[in-house]
Scaffold this motif. Structure first.
Motif, PDB file in Angstrom:
ATOM      1  N   GLU A  20       0.836  -1.211   0.000  1.00 22.49           N
ATOM      2  CA  GLU A  20       0.000   0.000   0.000  1.00 22.49           C
ATOM      3  C   GLU A  20       0.866   1.253   0.000  1.00 22.49           C
ATOM      4  OE1 GLU A  20      -2.551  -0.506   3.384  1.00 22.49           O
ATOM      5  OE2 GLU A  20      -3.739  -2.071   2.412  1.00 22.49           O
ATOM      6  N   GLU A  21       1.924   1.252   0.785  1.00 23.69           N
ATOM      7  CA  GLU A  21       2.828   2.406   0.824  1.00 23.69           C
ATOM      8  C   GLU A  21       3.554   2.575  -0.513  1.00 23.69           C
ATOM      9  OE1 GLU A  21       3.110   4.766   3.151  1.00 23.69           O
ATOM     10  OE2 GLU A  21       1.518   3.772   4.273  1.00 23.69           O
ATOM     11  N   GLN A  22       3.963   1.467  -1.134  1.00 22.14           N
ATOM     12  CA  GLN A  22       4.615   1.545  -2.443  1.00 22.14           C
ATOM     13  C   GLN A  22       3.657   2.112  -3.487  1.00 22.14           C
ATOM     14  OE1 GLN A  22       5.803  -2.575  -2.728  1.00 22.14           O
ATOM     15  NE2 GLN A  22       7.922  -2.100  -2.150  1.00 22.14           N
ATOM     16  N   ALA A  24       1.171   4.145  -2.857  1.00 17.73           N
ATOM     17  CA  ALA A  24       1.019   5.565  -2.533  1.00 17.73           C
ATOM     18  C   ALA A  24       2.212   6.367  -3.051  1.00 17.73           C
ATOM     19  CB  ALA A  24       0.854   5.762  -1.028  1.00 17.73           C
ATOM     20  N   LEU A  25       3.407   5.811  -2.931  1.00 22.95           N
ATOM     21  CA  LEU A  25       4.599   6.488  -3.417  1.00 22.95           C
ATOM     22  C   LEU A  25       4.557   6.616  -4.940  1.00 22.95           C
ATOM     23  CD1 LEU A  25       7.279   7.774  -2.624  1.00 22.95           C
ATOM     24  CD2 LEU A  25       8.316   5.500  -2.741  1.00 22.95           C
ATOM     25  N   LYS A  26       4.116   5.567  -5.607  1.00 24.48           N
ATOM     26  CA  LYS A  26       3.985   5.605  -7.067  1.00 24.48           C
ATOM     27  C   LYS A  26       3.014   6.714  -7.479  1.00 24.48           C
ATOM     28  CE  LYS A  26       3.771   1.710  -9.351  1.00 24.48           C
ATOM     29  NZ  LYS A  26       3.272   0.446  -9.960  1.00 24.48           N
ATOM     30  N   GLU A  27       1.898   6.816  -6.776  1.00 28.04           N
ATOM     31  CA  GLU A  27       0.925   7.874  -7.059  1.00 28.04           C
ATOM     32  C   GLU A  27       1.524   9.256  -6.826  1.00 28.04           C
ATOM     33  OE1 GLU A  27      -2.698   7.210  -4.894  1.00 28.04           O
ATOM     34  OE2 GLU A  27      -2.852   5.145  -5.608  1.00 28.04           O
ATOM     35  N   LEU A  28       2.334   9.378  -5.796  1.00 25.67           N
ATOM     36  CA  LEU A  28       2.980  10.653  -5.499  1.00 25.67           C
ATOM     37  C   LEU A  28       3.925  11.061  -6.625  1.00 25.67           C
ATOM     38  CD1 LEU A  28       3.380  12.950  -3.456  1.00 25.67           C
ATOM     39  CD2 LEU A  28       5.192  11.575  -2.435  1.00 25.67           C
ATOM     40  N   PHE A  29       4.668  10.097  -7.172  1.00 29.36           N
ATOM     41  CA  PHE A  29       5.561  10.402  -8.290  1.00 29.36           C
ATOM     42  C   PHE A  29       4.773  10.780  -9.540  1.00 29.36           C
ATOM     43  CE2 PHE A  29       8.902   7.620  -6.104  1.00 29.36           C
ATOM     44  CZ  PHE A  29       9.530   8.725  -5.553  1.00 29.36           C
ATOM     45  N   VAL A  30       3.626  10.176  -9.753  1.00 31.08           N
ATOM     46  CA  VAL A  30       2.762  10.558 -10.875  1.00 31.08           C
ATOM     47  C   VAL A  30       2.308  12.005 -10.690  1.00 31.08           C
ATOM     48  CG1 VAL A  30       0.507  10.155 -11.963  1.00 31.08           C
ATOM     49  CG2 VAL A  30       2.007   8.221 -11.451  1.00 31.08           C
ATOM     50  N   GLU A  31       1.932  12.340  -9.475  1.00 31.71           N
ATOM     51  CA  GLU A  31       1.524  13.713  -9.154  1.00 31.71           C
ATOM     52  C   GLU A  31       2.660  14.695  -9.400  1.00 31.71           C
ATOM     53  OE1 GLU A  31       0.480  16.291  -5.161  1.00 31.71           O
ATOM     54  OE2 GLU A  31      -0.065  14.176  -5.192  1.00 31.71           O
TER      55      GLU A  31
END
Length: 75
Positions: A20-22, A24-31
């Protein structure tokens, strides 16, 4: 045994939280990318900061050597 089952269950729960944290991190990099930021540069900065937290002198020494080699190759 019950103890082994407990360890397995806890390990699986931790693995799920890590996933789940990974995600979330992937989504943050997309952002970050959609905001115009250079994601590979951000990842490199994160990696450097983590390395500095472990051993600041080793990072400084590695950076010195990289700079020295760059000047030798470019000059």
């Amino acid at each position: 045994t019950g103890r082994l089952r407990s360890i397995i269950d806890r390990a699986e729960a931790i693995q799920e939280r890590v996933k789940e944290e990974q995600d979330a991190l992937k989504e943050l990099f997309v952002e970050a990318k959609s905001s115009g930021w250079d994601v590979p540069a951000i990842k490199a900065l994160l990696k450097e900061r983590a390395a500095r937290a472990k051993n600041n002198e080793a990072v400084d020494e590695r950076q010195f050597m990289l700079d020295l080699y760059r000047r030798a190759v470019e000059g």
